[in-house]
Design a protein around this motif. Structure first.
Motif, PDB file in Angstrom:
ATOM      1  N   ASN A   1      21.276 -29.422   8.852  1.00  0.00           N
ATOM      2  CA  ASN A   1      20.586 -30.589   8.674  1.00  0.00           C
ATOM      3  C   ASN A   1      20.100 -30.431   7.052  1.00  0.00           C
ATOM      4  O   ASN A   1      19.973 -31.823   6.608  1.00  0.00           O
ATOM      5  CB  ASN A   1      18.827 -30.387   9.329  1.00  0.00           C
ATOM      6  CG  ASN A   1      20.098 -30.788  10.417  1.00  0.00           C
ATOM      7  OD1 ASN A   1      21.109 -31.596  11.458  1.00  0.00           O
ATOM      8  ND2 ASN A   1      18.900 -30.238  12.052  1.00  0.00           N
TER       9      ASN A   1
ATOM     10  N   VAL B   1      23.335 -31.095  16.780  1.00  0.00           N
ATOM     11  CA  VAL B   1      23.289 -30.095  15.435  1.00  0.00           C
ATOM     12  C   VAL B   1      25.408 -29.207  15.928  1.00  0.00           C
ATOM     13  O   VAL B   1      24.917 -28.653  16.895  1.00  0.00           O
ATOM     14  CB  VAL B   1      23.338 -29.348  14.975  1.00  0.00           C
ATOM     15  CG1 VAL B   1      23.732 -28.705  13.395  1.00  0.00           C
ATOM     16  CG2 VAL B   1      21.840 -29.788  13.724  1.00  0.00           C
TER      17      VAL B   1
ATOM     18  N   PRO C   1      21.509 -24.446  12.593  1.00  0.00           N
ATOM     19  CA  PRO C   1      21.802 -25.639  12.530  1.00  0.00           C
ATOM     20  C   PRO C   1      20.540 -25.877  11.603  1.00  0.00           C
ATOM     21  O   PRO C   1      20.515 -27.603  11.309  1.00  0.00           O
ATOM     22  CB  PRO C   1      21.208 -26.010  14.604  1.00  0.00           C
ATOM     23  CG  PRO C   1      20.889 -24.393  14.655  1.00  0.00           C
ATOM     24  CD  PRO C   1      21.033 -23.443  13.298  1.00  0.00           C
TER      25      PRO C   1
END
Length: 470
Positions: free
Chosen positions: A212, A150, A208
């Motif tokens: 996602n 990420v 992060p």
């Protein structure tokens, strides 16, 4: 694209300076970009969220003048939307039901920590390999990617990269059916069109994971700016003794909204060496890139200095709006005394807060029962009786009540009795105020008023006479 920022506090406590600074930065960026500011109440923690805290947050935002175009939204009113999307992720194989007991997860984490490993869920239920009763309780976990990284460019921190293998499959719905914070935040920011997320650095680890989830939902990813924490001036984490109290406590303690906003904006942001910023200047000059990476130290002395600056420099009518509350809070009747707008220019030089100003101004509005013992012992002595009586007569005879005429009376008293001004002025000051300190004597007597000043000097003369005869 319209810039939209948001402030999204959890109502588990009052709005404190850290949250207020985050709100201010988000608000300023939206205003600087001609965008919109959203207020959202993240109340998914049902056990700890309270209506009292919600009311305190709204009151604090309104007092600071941080108005919003949308909201306040409440996450607890959006559970259907969150659960709809969680079900969608389950259908798409991007989330899964986890039947692991709390005991198993706790034991797993303890073992990992004992082995010196990072505590994380091991994906036991990720591929459906589990035995469970038909009605067994379960949580829903997000199926985090296991490969790749990420990567995001933070406005404050710069480029941040996190390996997906460092992230476990976080819970997005609890066993009771309630969606969790990290999922709700993503859905809210998506639905509300948030383009920039300004929040504390304690959220960096969440970012992060949330990115996602954005990708899994096919949602655009906003930009991020993670601001550093605020420390006490001793370098320790900010606590109540440093000033980590409700924003409204600053109001109660006598700080002006303008001073607190000016202080907060400089608590992690700068524009050259400038210290004083009007709200218009903050809006014009603010940028996320100018937020400092390092932690900021809370300095009460600087806040007091700023507050006094604004007490002296703002229009007296504006200061009086806030000062009136403090007079009422301290039970001072303002009907028999000077207008607050006349009092402020005289007293602001001597006080750092409105609370102090109100407390120090009581003698302008209320008569006192006795003189300060120390001041009376020093200045209301028999040698002062003649000067007090003469000044009283001159002040009583004035047909024009202004500072120049009052000053002339005091000067003439000193000249006629061949005394220094201090020998006249200090006994007069104690006589009219009850104590040994006040603004300039002519201004003080002017604001106390002719009848009340003459009467108080008369009582001082009687006090001196009784002292001489005792």
């Amino acid at each position: 694209m319209t810039v939209k920022t948001r402030f999204a506090p959890s109502p588990t406590g009052f709005l404190h300076v850290g949250g207020a600074r985050t709100a201010l930065y988000s608000w300023l960026y939206a205003r600087n970009q001609g965008g919109q500011f959203v207020l959202r109440i993240e109340d998914t923690d049902l056990e700890r969220s309270t209506q009292e805290a919600i009311d305190a947050i709204l009151e604090g935002m309104e007092w600071l003048g941080l108005n919003w175009e949308e909201g306040p939204y409440y996450q607890t009113k959006r559970f259907d939307r969150y659960n709809q999307l969680i079900d969608q992720l389950l259908e798409e194989g991007k989330a899964y039901k986890c039947y692991c007991s709390k005991e198993r997860v706790d034991a797993l984490r303890e073992q990992q920590m004992a082995n010196g490993e990072k505590a994380r869920y091991d994906g036991h239920c990720r591929d459906g390999n589990h035995d469970h009763a038909e009605d067994a309780p379960y949580v829903v976990r997000f199926k985090n990617p296991t490969e790749g990284k990420v990567v995001f460019d933070d406005h404050v921190r710069g480029r941040i990269e996190i390996d997906n293998k460092e992230l476990d499959d976080l819970i997005i719905r609890r066993t009771d059916g309630a969606p969790t914070y990290n999922f709700c935040v993503v859905v809210d920011d998506w639905d509300m069109g948030i383009t920039q997320v300004v929040r504390g650095e304690d959220h960096i680890n969440n970012t992060p994971r949330q990115i996602n989830i954005y990708h899994a939902l096919g949602a655009p990813v906003p930009e991020f700016a993670h601001v550093s924490m605020i420390l006490g001036d001793d370098g320790a984490k900010l606590s109540k003794r440093h000033g980590a109290v409700s924003v409204m406590q600053y109001r109660d303690d006598g700080y002006l909204q303008e001073a607190l906003l000016n202080y907060l904006v400089r608590l992690g942001w700068s524009h050259g060496d400038q210290e004083i910023f009007s709200l218009d200047e903050m809006v014009q000059l603010f940028s996320l890139k100018a937020i400092n990476k390092s932690a900021s130290a809370f300095n009460t002395d600087k806040l007091l200095w700023l507050n006094q600056h604004y007490m002296k420099s703002l229009p007296a009518e504006r200061v009086a709006e806030e000062l009136k509350w403090h007079f009422e809070d301290q039970g001072i009747d303002m009907t028999n005394g000077p207008a607050l707008t006349d009092l402020i220019p005289v007293m602001a030089e001597r006080c750092q807060t409105l609370k102090e100003l109100a407390a120090s101004s009581r003698y302008f509005y209320e008569d006192f029962a006795e003189f300060d013992a120390g001041a009376a012992k020093k200045h209301l002595r028999p040698v002062a009786q003649e000067a007090l009586a003469l000044a009283q007569a001159k002040l009583a005879a004035l047909t024009e009540w202004n500072a120049e005429a009052i000053h002339r009376c005091i000067q003439e008293t000193a000249d006629e009795l061949e005394l220094g001004m201090g020998k006249v002025g200090m006994p007069l000051r104690v006589a009219v105020t009850g104590a040994g300190q006040s603004p300039s004597l002519d201004q003080t007597i002017l604001l106390i008023g002719q009848a009340r000043s003459v009467d108080r000097i008369g009582k001082a003369v009687e006090f001196v006479a009784s002292r001489a005869n005792s």
